[in-house]
Design an enzyme around this catalytic site. Structure first.
Site, PDB file in Angstrom:
ATOM      1  N   CYS A 112     -74.007 -50.438-111.005  1.00  0.00           N
ATOM      2  CA  CYS A 112     -73.836 -50.369-109.611  1.00  0.00           C
ATOM      3  C   CYS A 112     -74.501 -48.907-109.177  1.00  0.00           C
ATOM      4  O   CYS A 112     -74.684 -48.952-107.889  1.00  0.00           O
ATOM      5  CB  CYS A 112     -72.318 -50.179-109.207  1.00  0.00           C
ATOM      6  SG  CYS A 112     -71.313 -51.733-109.742  1.00  0.00           S
ATOM      7  N   HIS A 251     -71.952 -47.520-102.433  1.00  0.00           N
ATOM      8  CA  HIS A 251     -72.076 -49.019-103.068  1.00  0.00           C
ATOM      9  C   HIS A 251     -70.765 -49.705-102.461  1.00  0.00           C
ATOM     10  O   HIS A 251     -69.577 -49.247-102.315  1.00  0.00           O
ATOM     11  CB  HIS A 251     -71.641 -48.527-104.540  1.00  0.00           C
ATOM     12  CG  HIS A 251     -71.121 -49.761-105.316  1.00  0.00           C
ATOM     13  ND1 HIS A 251     -71.940 -50.919-105.173  1.00  0.00           N
ATOM     14  CD2 HIS A 251     -70.394 -49.962-106.254  1.00  0.00           C
ATOM     15  CE1 HIS A 251     -71.482 -51.758-106.119  1.00  0.00           C
ATOM     16  NE2 HIS A 251     -70.493 -51.328-106.559  1.00  0.00           N
ATOM     17  N   ASN A 281     -69.121 -57.534-104.083  1.00  0.00           N
ATOM     18  CA  ASN A 281     -70.014 -56.354-104.763  1.00  0.00           C
ATOM     19  C   ASN A 281     -71.111 -57.021-105.567  1.00  0.00           C
ATOM     20  O   ASN A 281     -71.251 -57.593-106.484  1.00  0.00           O
ATOM     21  CB  ASN A 281     -68.833 -55.722-105.742  1.00  0.00           C
ATOM     22  CG  ASN A 281     -69.478 -54.685-106.440  1.00  0.00           C
ATOM     23  OD1 ASN A 281     -70.600 -54.422-106.814  1.00  0.00           O
ATOM     24  ND2 ASN A 281     -68.350 -53.936-107.318  1.00  0.00           N
TER      25      ASN A 281
HETATM   26  O1  UT7 Z   1     -68.869 -51.771-108.727  1.00  0.00           O
HETATM   27  C1  UT7 Z   1     -68.282 -51.343-109.804  1.00  0.00           C
HETATM   28  C2  UT7 Z   1     -66.959 -51.000-109.655  1.00  0.00           C
HETATM   29  N1  UT7 Z   1     -65.836 -52.034-109.254  1.00  0.00           N
HETATM   30  C3  UT7 Z   1     -64.846 -51.316-108.492  1.00  0.00           C
HETATM   31  O2  UT7 Z   1     -65.032 -50.417-107.797  1.00  0.00           O
HETATM   32  C4  UT7 Z   1     -63.389 -52.054-108.412  1.00  0.00           C
HETATM   33  C5  UT7 Z   1     -62.378 -50.974-108.337  1.00  0.00           C
HETATM   34  N2  UT7 Z   1     -60.912 -51.537-108.375  1.00  0.00           N
HETATM   35  C6  UT7 Z   1     -60.657 -52.282-107.061  1.00  0.00           C
HETATM   36  O3  UT7 Z   1     -61.400 -52.473-106.188  1.00  0.00           O
HETATM   37  C7  UT7 Z   1     -59.335 -52.575-107.252  1.00  0.00           C
HETATM   38  O4  UT7 Z   1     -58.583 -52.172-108.490  1.00  0.00           O
HETATM   39  C8  UT7 Z   1     -58.983 -54.209-107.319  1.00  0.00           C
HETATM   40  C9  UT7 Z   1     -59.517 -54.745-106.057  1.00  0.00           C
HETATM   41  C10 UT7 Z   1     -59.818 -54.885-108.315  1.00  0.00           C
HETATM   42  C11 UT7 Z   1     -57.636 -54.615-107.633  1.00  0.00           C
HETATM   43  O5  UT7 Z   1     -56.788 -54.091-106.594  1.00  0.00           O
HETATM   44  P1  UT7 Z   1     -55.391 -53.263-106.864  1.00  0.00           P
HETATM   45  O6  UT7 Z   1     -54.684 -52.821-105.728  1.00  0.00           O
HETATM   46  O7  UT7 Z   1     -55.731 -52.137-108.031  1.00  0.00           O
HETATM   47  O8  UT7 Z   1     -54.608 -54.516-107.700  1.00  0.00           O
HETATM   48  P2  UT7 Z   1     -53.862 -54.693-109.184  1.00  0.00           P
HETATM   49  O9  UT7 Z   1     -54.959 -54.885-110.131  1.00  0.00           O
HETATM   50  O10 UT7 Z   1     -53.091 -53.392-109.233  1.00  0.00           O
HETATM   51  O11 UT7 Z   1     -53.187 -56.041-108.919  1.00  0.00           O
HETATM   52  C12 UT7 Z   1     -51.963 -55.844-107.994  1.00  0.00           C
HETATM   53  C13 UT7 Z   1     -51.391 -57.351-108.108  1.00  0.00           C
HETATM   54  C14 UT7 Z   1     -51.218 -57.657-109.621  1.00  0.00           C
HETATM   55  O12 UT7 Z   1     -50.076 -58.626-109.575  1.00  0.00           O
HETATM   56  P3  UT7 Z   1     -48.736 -58.040-110.136  1.00  0.00           P
HETATM   57  O13 UT7 Z   1     -48.930 -57.675-111.570  1.00  0.00           O
HETATM   58  O14 UT7 Z   1     -48.314 -56.781-109.002  1.00  0.00           O
HETATM   59  O15 UT7 Z   1     -47.517 -59.370-109.960  1.00  0.00           O
HETATM   60  C15 UT7 Z   1     -52.263 -58.848-109.772  1.00  0.00           C
HETATM   61  O16 UT7 Z   1     -52.261 -59.756-111.000  1.00  0.00           O
HETATM   62  O17 UT7 Z   1     -52.270 -58.224-107.773  1.00  0.00           O
HETATM   63  C16 UT7 Z   1     -52.563 -59.393-108.338  1.00  0.00           C
HETATM   64  N3  UT7 Z   1     -53.969 -59.921-108.465  1.00  0.00           N
HETATM   65  C17 UT7 Z   1     -54.168 -60.871-107.643  1.00  0.00           C
HETATM   66  N4  UT7 Z   1     -53.645 -61.654-106.535  1.00  0.00           N
HETATM   67  C18 UT7 Z   1     -54.120 -62.537-105.954  1.00  0.00           C
HETATM   68  C19 UT7 Z   1     -55.000 -59.426-108.967  1.00  0.00           C
HETATM   69  N5  UT7 Z   1     -56.188 -60.315-108.634  1.00  0.00           N
HETATM   70  C20 UT7 Z   1     -55.626 -60.917-107.682  1.00  0.00           C
HETATM   71  C21 UT7 Z   1     -56.362 -62.030-106.699  1.00  0.00           C
HETATM   72  N6  UT7 Z   1     -55.519 -62.695-105.988  1.00  0.00           N
HETATM   73  N7  UT7 Z   1     -57.500 -62.329-106.831  1.00  0.00           N
END
Ligand code: UT7
Length: 324
Positions: A112, A251, A281
């Site tokens: 990225c 980004h 992204n």
């Molecule tokens: O380009 C370079 C880099 N990439 C990034 O910059 C990405 C950086 N990270 C992020 O943007 C965020 O961490 C995410 C958008 C990927 C995730 O957001 P989060 O607030 O950190 O969510 P999480 O991974 O902690 O997940 C929270 C909950 C989980 O469920 P439980 O364990 O709380 O029951 C996940 O299983 O959300 C669940 N979850 C989803 N639910 C519905 C994860 N993905 C999804 C989904 N739909 N697509």
């Protein structure tokens, strides 16, 4: 002293649009989760176009907008982590497609941050007097690396390409200052395209797991910690304040990351440009796609000054102060 003036911007994205609702039909997710956690509503996915095809589309648009003869192009850099082949490079495929027979062409792999790294390299060739112009493109077909059973990653990424044509000038413009870094020790937080070292004389399996893997939380923490420091240090180095900036183009990974960066830097959100709602992204293509959009919308004009800041796999990051 030479500078690299941005003469033209261009973009090429696949026509196929996949909405959050479309994804919810194949994986356990929903529009509310995706848009509230990331700001993404739609993304473009390849219908079969590969990375070199869309990168070539960008190069053709740049040639047309800049009014340059392909024979006069000195350098072609493509930033990508989703090349058609390990070799030839995407940049060489683009060179062949546009007939830029006098150009030197190579790829840069910094995920990225790739477009920032690529533009920085082109700028050094131009500043040193080696070349007089360059095409720099960020191009990705990430959909071919997505695991459509992993809802944590497949909803976040998209395909697209965009770039700039830069030319040597003695006017103080283009890339005015930069701040870049890498942290390879944390690289396993975001991986893709693994290629195991199997051969006829060892027992290593050649079966690769090509799909993207991401520790989203770790990358989120990295981005919200590193980018504000990087931009702050860039601004100090360049001796500019918030008032000197017409825009900040980060980004396009996640709108929540951008909001935190804005808060930490005390730069108001209305200076930040975001379009991840439309593209998701697109890794190395995200900054130039947005840059092209800003130029087309008249947000960036001749004389505009702003910051580009990229971050992602590697881990890598890079911020630059640019003047149009
Ligand atoms: O380009 C370079 C880099 N990439 C990034 O910059 C990405 C950086 N990270 C992020 O943007 C965020 O961490 C995410 C958008 C990927 C995730 O957001 P989060 O607030 O950190 O969510 P999480 O991974 O902690 O997940 C929270 C909950 C989980 O469920 P439980 O364990 O709380 O029951 C996940 O299983 O959300 C669940 N979850 C989803 N639910 C519905 C994860 N993905 C999804 C989904 N739909 N697509």
């Amino acid at each position: 002293m030479y500078f690299s003036k941005i003469i033209a911007t261009g973009a090429c994205v696949p026509d196929m649009i996949v909405t959050n609702d479309d994804l919810a039909k194949i994986v356990d997710t929903n529009d509310e989760w995706i848009s509230s956690r990331s700001g993404i509503k739609r993304r473009h996915f390849s219908k079969g176009e590969n990375t070199s095809d869309i990168a070539t589309g960008v190069a053709k648009e740049l040639i047309q907008k800049a009014g340059i003869d392909p024979l006069d192009i000195d350098l072609i850099i493509v930033a990508s982590v989703s090349a058609d082949y390990t070799t030839p490079s995407t940049a060489c495929l683009v060179q062949g497609n546009i007939g830029a027979v006098n150009a030197v062409a190579f790829d840069v792999g910094a995920a990225c941050s790739g477009f920032i790294f690529g533009l920085s390299i082109a700028d050094k060739y131009i500043k040193s007097g080696v070349y007089k112009n360059a095409i720099v493109i960020g191009a990705e077909v990430l959909s071919k690396y997505l695991d459509f059973e992993d809802r944590g990653t497949c909803v976040l990424f998209g395909d697209g390409a965009a770039g700039v044509f830069v030319e040597r000038t003695e006017e103080r413009t283009g890339l005015l200052a930069e701040e870049m870094g890498s942290d390879g020790a944390k690289g396993m937080a975001l991986t893709g395209g693994h290629s195991p070292a199997g051969n006829a004389f060892n027992d290593v399996t050649r079966q690769a797991k090509r799909e993207l893997y991401m520790d989203g939380r770790a990358i989120f923490d990295f981005a919200t910690r590193t980018v504000p420091k990087s931009v702050k240090s860039l601004m100090e180095k360049a001796g500019v304040t918030v008032d000197d900036l017409d825009f900040v183009l980060p980004h396009q990974a996640n709108s929540r990351i951008v909001e935190i960066i804005s808060r930490k830097l005390k730069i108001p959100m209305d200076k930040f440009y975001m379009n991840m709602d439309e593209y998701g992204n697109t890794s190395s293509a995200s900054i130039p796609i947005a840059l092209n959009e800003m130029v087309e919308k008249g947000i960036i004009k001749e004389g505009s000054v702003g910051v580009l800041t990229g971050f992602g796999a590697g881990l890598t990051w890079g911020s630059m102060l640019i003047k149009f």
